[in-house]
Design a protein around this motif. Sequence first.
Motif, short mmCIF file in Angstrom:
data_model
loop_
_atom_site.label_atom_id
_atom_site.label_comp_id
_atom_site.label_asym_id
_atom_site.label_seq_id
_atom_site.Cartn_x
_atom_site.Cartn_y
_atom_site.Cartn_z
N VAL A 1 -5.67 9.98 1.29
CA VAL A 1 -4.49 9.13 1.16
C VAL A 1 -4.18 9.00 -0.33
CG1 VAL A 1 -3.51 6.84 1.62
CG2 VAL A 1 -5.11 7.87 3.25
N ARG A 2 -2.94 9.32 -0.68
CA ARG A 2 -2.53 9.27 -2.09
C ARG A 2 -2.62 7.83 -2.59
NH1 ARG A 2 2.06 11.97 -0.02
NH2 ARG A 2 3.24 10.16 -0.69
N PRO A 3 -3.00 7.65 -3.85
CA PRO A 3 -3.12 6.29 -4.41
C PRO A 3 -1.85 5.47 -4.29
CG PRO A 3 -4.09 7.90 -5.90
CD PRO A 3 -3.41 8.67 -4.80
N GLU A 4 -0.67 6.10 -4.46
CA GLU A 4 0.58 5.32 -4.37
C GLU A 4 0.83 4.82 -2.96
OE1 GLU A 4 1.82 9.75 -4.44
OE2 GLU A 4 0.38 8.50 -5.50
N VAL A 5 0.35 5.53 -1.96
CA VAL A 5 0.49 5.07 -0.58
C VAL A 5 -0.41 3.86 -0.35
CG1 VAL A 5 0.13 5.68 1.85
CG2 VAL A 5 1.15 7.35 0.30
N ILE A 6 -1.63 3.93 -0.85
CA ILE A 6 -2.56 2.79 -0.73
C ILE A 6 -1.97 1.57 -1.43
CG2 ILE A 6 -4.83 1.92 -1.40
CD1 ILE A 6 -5.87 4.81 -1.04
N GLU A 7 -1.46 1.77 -2.64
CA GLU A 7 -0.86 0.66 -3.39
C GLU A 7 0.32 0.05 -2.63
OE1 GLU A 7 0.18 2.17 -7.25
OE2 GLU A 7 -1.91 2.73 -7.69
N GLY A 8 1.15 0.90 -2.05
CA GLY A 8 2.30 0.41 -1.29
C GLY A 8 1.87 -0.40 -0.08
N LEU A 9 0.86 0.09 0.63
CA LEU A 9 0.38 -0.65 1.81
C LEU A 9 -0.23 -1.99 1.41
CD1 LEU A 9 -1.23 2.30 3.79
CD2 LEU A 9 0.86 1.05 4.38
N LEU A 10 -1.00 -1.99 0.33
CA LEU A 10 -1.59 -3.26 -0.14
C LEU A 10 -0.52 -4.24 -0.60
CD1 LEU A 10 -4.68 -1.86 -2.09
CD2 LEU A 10 -4.68 -3.06 0.12
N ALA A 11 0.54 -3.73 -1.23
CA ALA A 11 1.64 -4.58 -1.66
C ALA A 11 2.37 -5.18 -0.45
CB ALA A 11 2.61 -3.80 -2.53
N ARG B 1 3.48 -9.89 2.93
CA ARG B 1 3.48 -10.54 4.26
C ARG B 1 2.61 -11.78 4.24
NH1 ARG B 1 2.95 -5.88 6.70
NH2 ARG B 1 0.76 -6.15 7.15
N GLU B 2 1.43 -11.67 3.62
CA GLU B 2 0.51 -12.81 3.61
C GLU B 2 1.06 -13.98 2.79
OE1 GLU B 2 -3.14 -11.04 2.26
OE2 GLU B 2 -3.67 -10.32 4.27
N SER B 3 1.84 -13.68 1.75
CA SER B 3 2.39 -14.74 0.90
C SER B 3 3.69 -15.31 1.45
CB SER B 3 2.63 -14.20 -0.51
OG SER B 3 3.71 -13.29 -0.51
N GLY B 4 4.21 -14.69 2.50
CA GLY B 4 5.45 -15.16 3.10
C GLY B 4 6.68 -14.55 2.48
N GLU B 5 6.51 -13.67 1.48
CA GLU B 5 7.66 -13.01 0.84
C GLU B 5 8.36 -12.05 1.80
OE1 GLU B 5 6.78 -11.12 -2.93
OE2 GLU B 5 5.12 -12.51 -3.20
N SER B 6 7.60 -11.50 2.71
CA SER B 6 8.13 -10.50 3.64
C SER B 6 7.71 -10.90 5.05
CB SER B 6 7.56 -9.13 3.29
OG SER B 6 7.94 -8.18 4.25
N VAL B 7 8.61 -10.71 5.98
CA VAL B 7 8.29 -11.02 7.37
C VAL B 7 8.58 -9.79 8.22
CG1 VAL B 7 8.72 -13.49 7.18
CG2 VAL B 7 10.58 -11.96 7.79
N LEU B 8 7.90 -9.70 9.33
CA LEU B 8 8.17 -8.61 10.26
C LEU B 8 9.46 -8.92 11.01
CD1 LEU B 8 4.61 -8.00 11.75
CD2 LEU B 8 5.80 -6.66 10.03
#
Length: 71
Positions: free
Chosen positions: A36-46, A51-58
Motif C-alpha cells: 500500500v502506497r504511503p499516500e494511500v495510508i496517509e489518506g485513510l488515516l486522515a 470522522r472521529e473528530s466529527g469533521e466528516s460524517v458518513l
Amino acid sequence: MQVKNLTVDELRVLIRETVEEVLLDVLADPDEGQVVRPEVIEGLLAQRAARESGESVLLSSEDVVRRLGLG
C-alpha cells in the motif's frame, strides 16, 4: 478412480481436501503481497481522524443521490 470404489475413509479424505481447496480459493486475499502506497495510508488515516473528530460524517445513499442530483 471412481467414487464407488472408495472406502469411507478415502471418501472422507477426498471430501475434506476438496472443501479445503475450495475454501482456500474463495477466501484467498487477492491483494496478498501487494504494497500500500504511503499516500494511500496517509489518506485513510486522515479520513479516520476526520470522522472521529466529527469533521466528516458518513453520508447515506439518499444524501449522495441528492448531492449528485441523481434523484
